[in-house]
Design a protein around this motif. Structure first.
Motif, PDB file in Angstrom:
ATOM      1  N   GLU A   1       0.861  -1.180   0.000  1.00 43.86           N
ATOM      2  CA  GLU A   1       0.000   0.000   0.000  1.00 43.86           C
ATOM      3  C   GLU A   1       0.899   1.231   0.000  1.00 43.86           C
ATOM      4  O   GLU A   1       1.870   1.298   0.760  1.00 43.86           O
ATOM      5  CB  GLU A   1      -0.896  -0.013   1.228  1.00 43.86           C
ATOM      6  N   THR A   2       0.613   2.211  -0.853  1.00 43.60           N
ATOM      7  CA  THR A   2       1.508   3.353  -1.007  1.00 43.60           C
ATOM      8  C   THR A   2       0.831   4.654  -0.584  1.00 43.60           C
ATOM      9  O   THR A   2      -0.388   4.824  -0.738  1.00 43.60           O
ATOM     10  CB  THR A   2       2.002   3.490  -2.453  1.00 43.60           C
ATOM     11  N   PHE A   3       1.662   5.564  -0.078  1.00 41.72           N
ATOM     12  CA  PHE A   3       1.221   6.881   0.377  1.00 41.72           C
ATOM     13  C   PHE A   3       2.196   7.900  -0.204  1.00 41.72           C
ATOM     14  O   PHE A   3       3.329   8.023   0.258  1.00 41.72           O
ATOM     15  CB  PHE A   3       1.204   6.939   1.905  1.00 41.72           C
ATOM     16  N   VAL A   4       1.763   8.599  -1.230  1.00 47.16           N
ATOM     17  CA  VAL A   4       2.588   9.610  -1.885  1.00 47.16           C
ATOM     18  C   VAL A   4       2.227  10.966  -1.285  1.00 47.16           C
ATOM     19  O   VAL A   4       1.042  11.337  -1.230  1.00 47.16           O
ATOM     20  CB  VAL A   4       2.380   9.600  -3.402  1.00 47.16           C
ATOM     21  N   LEU A   5       3.230  11.698  -0.829  1.00 43.44           N
ATOM     22  CA  LEU A   5       3.041  12.910  -0.040  1.00 43.44           C
ATOM     23  C   LEU A   5       3.319  14.130  -0.914  1.00 43.44           C
ATOM     24  O   LEU A   5       4.476  14.473  -1.162  1.00 43.44           O
ATOM     25  CB  LEU A   5       3.983  12.891   1.168  1.00 43.44           C
ATOM     26  N   PRO A   6       2.288  14.802  -1.411  1.00 42.79           N
ATOM     27  CA  PRO A   6       2.494  15.910  -2.356  1.00 42.79           C
ATOM     28  C   PRO A   6       3.290  17.055  -1.738  1.00 42.79           C
ATOM     29  O   PRO A   6       2.981  17.523  -0.635  1.00 42.79           O
ATOM     30  CB  PRO A   6       1.073  16.352  -2.697  1.00 42.79           C
ATOM     31  N   GLY A   7       4.336  17.491  -2.456  1.00 44.95           N
ATOM     32  CA  GLY A   7       5.114  18.642  -2.037  1.00 44.95           C
ATOM     33  C   GLY A   7       6.013  18.427  -0.839  1.00 44.95           C
ATOM     34  O   GLY A   7       6.654  19.376  -0.372  1.00 44.95           O
ATOM     35  N   VAL A   8       6.108  17.200  -0.332  1.00 46.26           N
ATOM     36  CA  VAL A   8       6.874  16.916   0.886  1.00 46.26           C
ATOM     37  C   VAL A   8       8.276  16.454   0.504  1.00 46.26           C
ATOM     38  O   VAL A   8       8.448  15.618  -0.386  1.00 46.26           O
ATOM     39  CB  VAL A   8       6.163  15.845   1.730  1.00 46.26           C
ATOM     40  N   ASN A   9       9.283  17.012   1.189  1.00 44.28           N
ATOM     41  CA  ASN A   9      10.649  16.595   0.912  1.00 44.28           C
ATOM     42  C   ASN A   9      11.049  15.427   1.806  1.00 44.28           C
ATOM     43  O   ASN A   9      10.253  14.916   2.609  1.00 44.28           O
ATOM     44  CB  ASN A   9      11.625  17.776   1.021  1.00 44.28           C
TER      45      ASN A   9
END
Length: 248
Positions: A221-229
């Motif tokens: 399961e994936t969690f892509v974090l927009p704009g997060v470094n």
């Protein structure tokens, strides 16, 4: 991957992608100090190292073992307890260990120490494992060898071959057999625990590629974090969608 040497070195240098790195590291330390003051973790020894164990609040649901990052050569439990307030509030006891750093010890030795840490924690209940950055790599290696209730990997590297072609080769010293054994993406079929992967869209493209490759190999399961470094991603297990899933 069509990098020249300078581009590959930059792909594994977080300062290139997160110029506010020092601010994030200071925040890690300040938030860990605040967590210690509020939660008063017990300090235990496992082998030659210390471990902070933050007590669960309310109904206990097991141990959350978090392995810190730092490119295998920096940081400690003094920088790595900032997830504890959110996770202890959800019923987890949170374990944050110290372990040897490179180059004083070799990477296979560090993995062996963390196996001992898991063995020490095992009698206390089911273990939910997480790690960030190089800690995600170490957690993934453990997950190919040992059983866990769940595994959460944030912004890690999972194939050592490109790492050993980058400037990190000067302190990550592995022979070919060790590099193969310590590349968890190549042993994904051994991972049996529910697996979650997270990464930020503002990370190094190479770290994003490594995470995407691990997701493809495992079906995690994936969690892509927009704009997060890279450094902001470390907080993902304590907030937002990933936290909601961890604590459901």
């Amino acid at each position: 991957m069509h990098y020249d040497q300078a581009a590959l070195d930059a792909a594994y240098d977080q300062r290139v992608w997160a110029p506010d790195m020092a601010d994030w590291l200071a925040r890690y330390r300040a938030d860990t100090d605040a967590a210690r003051a509020a939660l008063r973790p017990e300090i235990f020894s496992y082998g030659p190292h210390l471990l902070d164990l933050y007590p669960a609040q309310g109904a206990a649901r097991g141990i959350h073992l978090h392995i810190h990052g730092g490119a295998w050569r920096a940081q400690s439990r003094d920088d790595s307890g900032f997830l504890a307030p959110a996770l202890t509030a959800a019923g987890f006891a949170v374990a944050v260990p110290d372990f040897s750093l490179l180059p004083a010890r070799r990477l296979p030795d560090v993995v062996a120490e963390l196996r001992d840490c898991v063995a020490w924690l095992r009698p206390r209940g089911p273990i939910h494992l997480s790690g960030h950055s190089s800690g995600a790599h170490l957690a993934a290696v453990l997950a190919t060898e040992m059983e866990f209730a769940s595994v959460t990997l944030v912004s890690g590297v999972y194939d050592m071959e490109p790492v050993l072609l980058s400037a990190r080769r000067h302190y990550v010293l592995l022979d070919a057999a060790e590099a193969e054994a310590l590349s968890p993406v190549r042993h994904a079929a051994r991972m049996t625990a529910p697996l979650r992967l997270a990464w930020g869209t503002a990370e190094s493209p190479e770290f994003i590629r490594q995470s995407e490759a691990m997701a493809a190999a495992t079906g995690a399961e994936t969690f892509v974090l927009p704009g997060v470094n890279h450094f902001g991603a470390a907080y993902a297990p304590a907030q937002g969608a990933l936290y909601a899933t961890l604590t459901a």
